[in-house]
Design an enzyme around this catalytic site. Structure first.
Site, mmCIF file in Angstrom:
data_model
loop_
_atom_site.group_PDB
_atom_site.id
_atom_site.type_symbol
_atom_site.label_atom_id
_atom_site.label_comp_id
_atom_site.label_asym_id
_atom_site.label_seq_id
_atom_site.Cartn_x
_atom_site.Cartn_y
_atom_site.Cartn_z
ATOM 1 C CG HIS A 75 -15.831 60.832 52.474
ATOM 2 N ND1 HIS A 75 -15.136 60.110 51.548
ATOM 3 C CD2 HIS A 75 -16.020 60.009 53.523
ATOM 4 C CE1 HIS A 75 -14.918 58.897 52.002
ATOM 5 N NE2 HIS A 75 -15.458 58.808 53.205
ATOM 6 C CE1 TYR A 210 -20.243 59.311 44.431
ATOM 7 C CE2 TYR A 210 -22.195 58.375 43.401
ATOM 8 C CZ TYR A 210 -21.577 58.925 44.500
ATOM 9 O OH TYR A 210 -22.285 59.094 45.668
ATOM 10 N N PRO A 302 -30.267 56.001 44.118
ATOM 11 C CG PRO A 302 -29.235 53.949 44.521
ATOM 12 C CD PRO A 302 -30.402 54.569 43.819
ATOM 13 C CE LYS A 306 -28.688 66.080 47.484
ATOM 14 N NZ LYS A 306 -27.475 65.771 48.241
ATOM 15 C CE1 TYR A 394 -22.539 62.424 45.894
ATOM 16 C CE2 TYR A 394 -21.655 63.247 47.969
ATOM 17 C CZ TYR A 394 -21.943 62.191 47.120
ATOM 18 O OH TYR A 394 -21.639 60.909 47.502
#
Ligand code: PHB
Length: 402
Positions: A75, A210, A302, A306, A394
């Site tokens: 991704h 998100y 979550p 990580k 991230y």
């Protein structure tokens, strides 16, 4: 009592324990892993699925398996959605990195297969009952088989040089040293949980979404071209049986709705679970010759994806320390393991907490907080430095910096 002698005793055969076992075996360092669950239970437990590049490399470059490259999905970013609008963060452009979506149970399946292929000593359905002599050169543990028909009184003992507790968030090893002087737990609870579903549907969008919405957070993730993973923020006491498919889809759709008319592609839901979460760290991550790794030492919500990456980062630091101990006799890296690992742990704690509070909303919360979170999202997405900061966290901090 049956006694096994090995160099490193590992309690916990999830991804952290098995990865450490694999790396040690490659260096000729003997080890025994015990795990209370059976193989198929772990293989079928659904957990998060984002791997940083160094985590992928640990699977491919050390000869575990290349399945992560063929079945996993690379991704190039994530989509932050708020006020009904989408904001794409492009990771290669921002920080020259990508992440790979590969479910944690697949990571476990690959590692378990690699240990079996290489003759690893992994004892499933084996429950630790005692760990002792931790401050000596020969720490020990006892365990019993919990397999069907096994005698619960028949204990086995393992003697080792170093004992590793990689036994997950309810860690027996961590609890065993809870009252030692200087040990401290740091915790934050959240007033919500995630309702997670797996469904048979095509992808709704190429990247993960998100979403912050007035009804609460939603995460649109994926598993394959035909199976999708989605979550929405819920009350921790939610009963999944109160949620029909229609009700779940209405809730998810309302959390991603916006003036652009975006809609999720729907399909039959075949798994529903409520996942409570919290932030937790035990300091220090060692006691004598016991070393904690992964969820046994820390858990993160979550939202930042990580958990597994942090466990693998601990394993990298611990493996290097053990390799150095066995090749030079020096304990220096073992002695600094906890401090080294904790630097990354607290960065990840901060990131996971930030993502969680920025993206979730609760009805009881002060309207100021809701507006402030939107200001936070606005700040991040409207600035290249903000986007870069989130992208760096991230995709993971470089290995050279713990
Ligand atoms: C998942 O696909 O399960 C997933 C992805 C990203 C997260 C959490 C879970 O942040």
């Amino acid at each position: 009592m049956n006694v096994t002698r090995t160099q490193v005793g590992i309690v916990g055969g999830g991804p952290a324990g098995l990865m450490l076992s694999h790396l040690l075996a490659k260096q000729g360092i003997s080890n025994v892993v015990i795990e209370s669950r059976d193989h198929d239970t772990i293989a079928n437990t659904h957990r998060a699925g984002i791997l940083e590049q160094p985590s992928v490399a640990m699977l491919t470059d050390t000869g575990v398996d290349g399945r992560v490259l063929t079945v996993g999905d690379e991704h190039e970013g994530i989509n932050l959605r708020f006020k009904g609008e989408s904001h794409l963060l492009n990771f290669p452009e921002l920080v020259d990195a990508t992440v790979t979506l590969y479910a944690q149970n697949e990571v476990f399946i690959d590692l378990a297969a690699a240990r079996a292929r290489d003759g690893g000593d992994v004892r499933y359905e084996s429950e630790v009952t005692e760990i002792f002599d931790l401050k000596t050169d020969t720490p020990k543990f006892r365990y019993r088989s919990v397999a069907e028909g096994a005698d619960p009184d028949a204990l086995q003992e393992v003697h080792c040089d170093v004992l590793v507790g990689a036994d997950g968030s309810r860690s027996f090893c961590r609890r065993a040293v809870r009252d030692e002087p200087g040990h401290q737990d740091f915790t934050t609870e959240y007033p919500f949980a995630w309702f997670g579903i797996l469904c048979e549907a095509p992808k709704s969008f190429p990247e993960l979404i998100y979403a912050n919405s007035p009804r609460g957070f939603a995460l649109i993730s994926q598993r394959s071209e035909t199976v999708q993973r989605m979550y929405f923020q819920c009350d921790p006491n939610t009963n999944v049986d109160d949620w029909s498919e229609d009700r779940i889809w209405d809730e998810l759709q309302s959390r991603v709705a916006g003036p652009d008319g975006f809609e999720l592609k729907t399909g039959p839901i075949f798994d529903k679970t409520v996942l409570p979460f919290r932030s937790f760290v035990r300091e220090p991550m060692s006691h004598g010759n016991l070393f904690l790794a992964g969820d046994a030492a820390h858990t993160v919500p979550p939202t930042g994806a990580k958990g597994l990456n942090l466990a693998f980062a601990d394993v990298r630091v611990l493996f290097e320390a053990l390799d150095s101990f066995y090749s030079t006799g020096s304990r220096a890296l073992l002695d600094s393991y906890s401090d080294t690992a904790l630097r990354r742990v607290w960065k990840a704690q901060n990131f996971s907490y930030w993502m969680t509070t920025m993206l979730h909303t609760t009805a009881e919360e002060n309207p100021f907080s809701t507006r402030r979170s939107l200001g936070d999202l606005e700040s991040v997405t409207s600035s290249v430095y903000g986007r870069q900061y989130l992208a760096e966290c991230y995709t993971g901090w470089p290995n050279s910096r713990p």
